[in-house]
Structure formats: C-alpha cells, structure tokens
Design a protein around this motif. Structure first.
Motif, PDB file in Angstrom:
ATOM      1  N   GLY A  59      49.042 -20.183  -5.728  1.00 43.35           N
ATOM      2  CA  GLY A  59      48.930 -20.826  -6.445  1.00 43.35           C
ATOM      3  C   GLY A  59      49.790 -19.789  -7.741  1.00 43.35           C
ATOM      4  O   GLY A  59      50.401 -19.762  -7.658  1.00 43.35           O
ATOM      5  N   SER A 105      45.194 -12.235  -7.502  1.00 41.53           N
ATOM      6  CA  SER A 105      44.451 -13.346  -7.828  1.00 41.53           C
ATOM      7  C   SER A 105      43.488 -12.931  -9.023  1.00 41.53           C
ATOM      8  O   SER A 105      42.907 -11.924  -8.888  1.00 41.53           O
ATOM      9  CB  SER A 105      43.089 -13.216  -6.427  1.00 41.53           C
ATOM     10  OG  SER A 105      42.290 -13.939  -6.420  1.00 41.53           O
ATOM     11  N   SER A 107      40.239 -14.320  -9.935  1.00 40.62           N
ATOM     12  CA  SER A 107      39.046 -14.934  -9.230  1.00 40.62           C
ATOM     13  C   SER A 107      38.289 -13.125  -8.627  1.00 40.62           C
ATOM     14  O   SER A 107      37.429 -12.763  -8.507  1.00 40.62           O
ATOM     15  CB  SER A 107      38.479 -15.575  -8.801  1.00 40.62           C
ATOM     16  OG  SER A 107      39.355 -15.799  -8.000  1.00 40.62           O
ATOM     17  N   GLU A 245      49.742 -28.619 -13.562  1.00 42.39           N
ATOM     18  CA  GLU A 245      48.263 -28.945 -13.198  1.00 42.39           C
ATOM     19  C   GLU A 245      47.670 -29.594 -14.379  1.00 42.39           C
ATOM     20  O   GLU A 245      46.220 -30.342 -13.869  1.00 42.39           O
ATOM     21  CB  GLU A 245      47.896 -27.807 -13.117  1.00 42.39           C
ATOM     22  CG  GLU A 245      47.712 -26.858 -11.613  1.00 42.39           C
ATOM     23  CD  GLU A 245      46.933 -25.575 -12.184  1.00 42.39           C
ATOM     24  OE1 GLU A 245      46.405 -25.100 -11.622  1.00 42.39           O
ATOM     25  OE2 GLU A 245      47.363 -24.742 -13.058  1.00 42.39           O
ATOM     26  N   VAL A 361      38.779 -20.856  -5.615  1.00 45.78           N
ATOM     27  CA  VAL A 361      38.531 -22.510  -4.441  1.00 45.78           C
ATOM     28  C   VAL A 361      38.573 -21.344  -3.154  1.00 45.78           C
ATOM     29  O   VAL A 361      39.235 -20.625  -2.528  1.00 45.78           O
ATOM     30  CB  VAL A 361      40.019 -23.245  -4.108  1.00 45.78           C
ATOM     31  CG1 VAL A 361      39.474 -23.575  -2.814  1.00 45.78           C
ATOM     32  CG2 VAL A 361      40.803 -23.956  -4.665  1.00 45.78           C
TER      33      VAL A 361
HETATM   34  C1  BG6 Z   1      43.997 -22.376  -7.267  1.00 44.80           C
HETATM   35  C2  BG6 Z   1      43.605 -22.331  -8.785  1.00 44.80           C
HETATM   36  O1  BG6 Z   1      42.853 -23.176  -6.979  1.00 44.80           O
HETATM   37  O2  BG6 Z   1      43.967 -21.428  -7.571  1.00 44.80           O
HETATM   38  C3  BG6 Z   1      45.068 -21.428  -9.973  1.00 44.80           C
HETATM   39  O3  BG6 Z   1      43.220 -23.664  -9.485  1.00 44.80           O
HETATM   40  C4  BG6 Z   1      44.991 -20.385  -9.358  1.00 44.80           C
HETATM   41  O4  BG6 Z   1      44.939 -22.049 -10.747  1.00 44.80           O
HETATM   42  C5  BG6 Z   1      45.019 -20.155  -7.617  1.00 44.80           C
HETATM   43  O5  BG6 Z   1      46.353 -20.162  -9.989  1.00 44.80           O
HETATM   44  C6  BG6 Z   1      44.278 -18.765  -8.055  1.00 44.80           C
HETATM   45  O6  BG6 Z   1      43.804 -18.080  -8.326  1.00 44.80           O
HETATM   46  P1  BG6 Z   1      43.348 -16.222  -8.453  1.00 44.80           P
HETATM   47  O7  BG6 Z   1      41.801 -16.637  -8.598  1.00 44.80           O
HETATM   48  O8  BG6 Z   1      43.139 -15.726  -6.362  1.00 44.80           O
HETATM   49  O9  BG6 Z   1      44.207 -16.363  -8.828  1.00 44.80           O
END
Ligand code: BG6
Length: 364
Positions: A59, A105, A107, A245, A361
């Motif tokens: 993303g 990432s 998260s 989005e 996710v």
């Molecule tokens: C997606 C979210 O599924 O995961 C996005 O909806 C995000 O907004 C993407 O950019 C990556 O997430 P992360 O936590 O790995 O940066």
C-alpha cells in the motif's frame, strides 16, 4: 481519542511538523553532512558492501518505498527499487548477498511484508526495517532498522507515518551516499534541507482552508488522474491511493510522459487531473503535457512551486515551498493528503475507517 479534531486522520496530518522532527532527532550530522543510524547495526564497511537495495512494503508503504528507492539511487548511486511485498514472495525471488533488503511498515504487523522479510532471511539475505511500532513482528524479524518515531497512527490512511518513512529513507540514502561518492557539500546541503522540512510541512498545512473548495470539486468527479514524472510518479501513486481509499472515487496514477500513450483518450471536462509539476529538470516537459490536457478541457489541479509559470493554462494551482529537489516528493505529498481528506469529508464518509479496509492486514 481524536480530541478536538474531527477525526484521527486530521489530527495525524496536523501532527506532522512535530513527528517529522522526531524521526530526524539525533540522527543528522551537520559537520560531516551525513546521518547516523545506529539501529541499522551496519558499519561503514557493511554499508559500502551494498550493491543493490530492494525495498518491500504494501500500500502506501510500497509507494513511499518507490520514493525511497529514487532517493537512494540519486544520493548513493546504488541501483534501488521497491516491490509490493505481497507479490515478492510468490515469485521465488533471487536473494543476493550484497543486496540490502528494506522492509517498510507502519504497524510492523502486515503479514505480506512479514512473510517477505522471512523469505529474505531464510535465504541468507540481510533485511533491515523502517518500522513505526516498536517491538512489532517485522521489527523483531529484521536484522536492524530505523524506528520512525511517528507515535501511534490510528487512521487507516497513513499520513504522519508515511512522512517519516520518507524521512527515514532520506537518512538512509544520505548515509549510504556519504560512505560512497556523495560529497560533503552535497551532504551538508541535504542535512540543511532536512532540517528545514518540518517547518515547510507546517507552512503547507497552514494553507489547508484554501484547498477545501478544490477538494470538493474533485470529490464531484467519478474518475480522476494523478500524474507525475520520475520523482513525482510515486507521489502521484500515493495521491491516487489516498483519494480512492477514503473518497471511493476511481483515481488512477500515470506517468505524465505516458499520458499520450493511452489515458489522454479519457480526458474531457468530466475527468480532472491532479498534476505534480515541481521546479526541476522536467518542468518544461511537464507543462507540455498540461497543454494537452487543457486543450481537451480537462480540469487541472497543479501542485507546483511559485517559480513555475503555467502561462495560459487554465489550472487551479497549489504552490508548495521549495527545498532541495531530492526532498521535494514529501512536500508535494502533503497537499494530496489534504485534498483526499476534504474530498472524503465533503462526501460524508467515515474517514478513519474506510469501508472494506483495515489499518493493518495480519491474515493472508
Ligand atoms: C494496508 C492499509 O492494508 O496496509 C494501508 O490499508 C497501509 O493504509 C498498508 O499503507 C501497509 O501497512 P503497514 O502497517 O505495513 O505500513
């Protein structure tokens, strides 16, 4: 909670001048024009041994990875590219010992990115992380990394974490460059540019009210294009991503140079284009493409610098402050956050929790 703010996304956008300082703090070296990234756990010899950089994310993290790859190629002259982590593992990738893999990432829990890191490490590759959440699965799985220090991000649409990802890549590119051929003068130029960025982000955010009307007009369109070239193309991809989005409008990113090879067929008064036209070596060519759109009465919103003369082109322009050209992408990104936000707000959507999407996710 979001406090006085109407949503977390709004709160998080406005936090950016402060959170951007947090990722830079203690990492810039004005004297030698470089960055110090202790968490990478790589000495100058390790950094010099890197022959290629492969960035993995999903993303928005993938799109900012493309911005990061461009920074690394420009400053360190190492071939670099970004790939969607969700695809990487499925093509049985060749893992090279002198490639530096970078997982990005917010998260630190996105399963596709985590599995990509595991694939790299299982095959003996070195993978470092650009991660916001301390102690998260990806941070633990990596060989080292750069924590983003953006603080908790709640809204699904990433703003402050994305900005800090860009800054993390700038620090990495600077350090990789300075153990190679990037001059001390260029290093100092970039350090000064990075120090100026938080204030310039604040300046753009202060112009929020001026963007509401244009965001509303974009919200009325069923379909839009976001276009940019080279450094500006990943910005266009991220801009289109944010817009779809949270506003649920069809938004497609294209290289400005590719417009005439296809999408120009769709341009008419109903299909607006948001164009990124920074003052750089491609300005004149970008303006040429704007003429093509204007001639077909395509509504235009141009994110640009005050020095750029759009001549007779009928466009709504949004000027952002100038920094060093390599750092422009993040300043061009901020108005796109505001446009997506106010379009979604106008349409009455639940901005923090867009339909069908999750913040992170964690299942395949
Ligand atoms: C997606 C979210 O599924 O995961 C996005 O909806 C995000 O907004 C993407 O950019 C990556 O997430 P992360 O936590 O790995 O940066």
């Amino acid at each position: 909670d979001a406090g006085d703010h109407e949503s977390y996304m709004h709160k998080e956008m406005l936090e950016q001048p402060v959170t951007a300082q947090a990722v830079l703090r203690g990492r810039l070296d004005e004297r030698f024009g470089t960055a110090h990234l202790g968490g990478l756990d790589m000495d100058a010899r390790d950094l010099r041994a890197v022959r290629r950089v492969k960035i993995l994310g999903c993303g928005s993290a993938y799109y900012v990875g493309q911005m990061g790859a461009a920074l690394i190629e420009e400053l360190a002259r190492i071939p670099a590219d970004a790939e969607a982590a969700s695809e990487f593992r499925y093509r049985d990738p060749v893992i090279e010992p002198d490639t530096l893999y970078v997982a990005v990432s917010q998260s630190g829990e996105t399963i596709d990115t985590l599995l990509a890191v595991q694939e790299v490490r299982r095959k003996g590759g070195r993978c470092v992380g650009l991660v916001n959440v301390v102690g998260s699965a990806i941070a633990r799985e990596c060989d080292g990394g750069i924590y983003l220090h953006a603080g908790p991000e709640v809204a699904v649409a990433s703003t402050k974490a994305l900005t800090n990802m860009f800054l993390g890549f700038a620090l990495l590119a600077l350090q990789l460059g300075r153990v190679r051929d990037l001059s001390i003068a260029d290093g100092k130029r970039l350090v000064a540019g990075l120090e100026k960025l938080p204030g310039q982000i604040e300046e753009i955010l202060a112009g929020e009210d001026d963007l509401v009307a244009v965001a509303k007009s974009l919200a009325e369109a069923r379909s839009l294009f976001f276009i940019g070239r080279v450094r500006g193309f990943p910005v266009a991809r991220e801009g289109a991503q944010k817009f779809k989005e949270i506003s649920y409008r069809h938004a497609e990113a294209y290289q400005t140079s590719e417009l005439k090879h296809g999408p120009l067929a769709l341009i008419d008064p109903e299909v607006p284009t948001v164009a990124l036209v920074p003052r750089d070596e491609l300005t004149e060519r970008n303006i040429g493409a704007l003429h093509e759109i204007d001639a077909r009465q395509g509504p235009l919103v141009v994110i640009t610098h005050a020095e750029v003369d759009l001549g007779e082109i009928g466009a709504r322009r949004i000027d952002v402050p100038r920094n060093e050209p390599e750092l422009d992408p993040i300043l061009l990104t901020i108005p796109l956050q505001l446009l997506a936000y106010h379009a979604a707000q106008h349409l009455g959507h639940d901005i923090d929790k867009p339909r069908n999407l999750a913040k992170s996710v964690t299942v395949e």
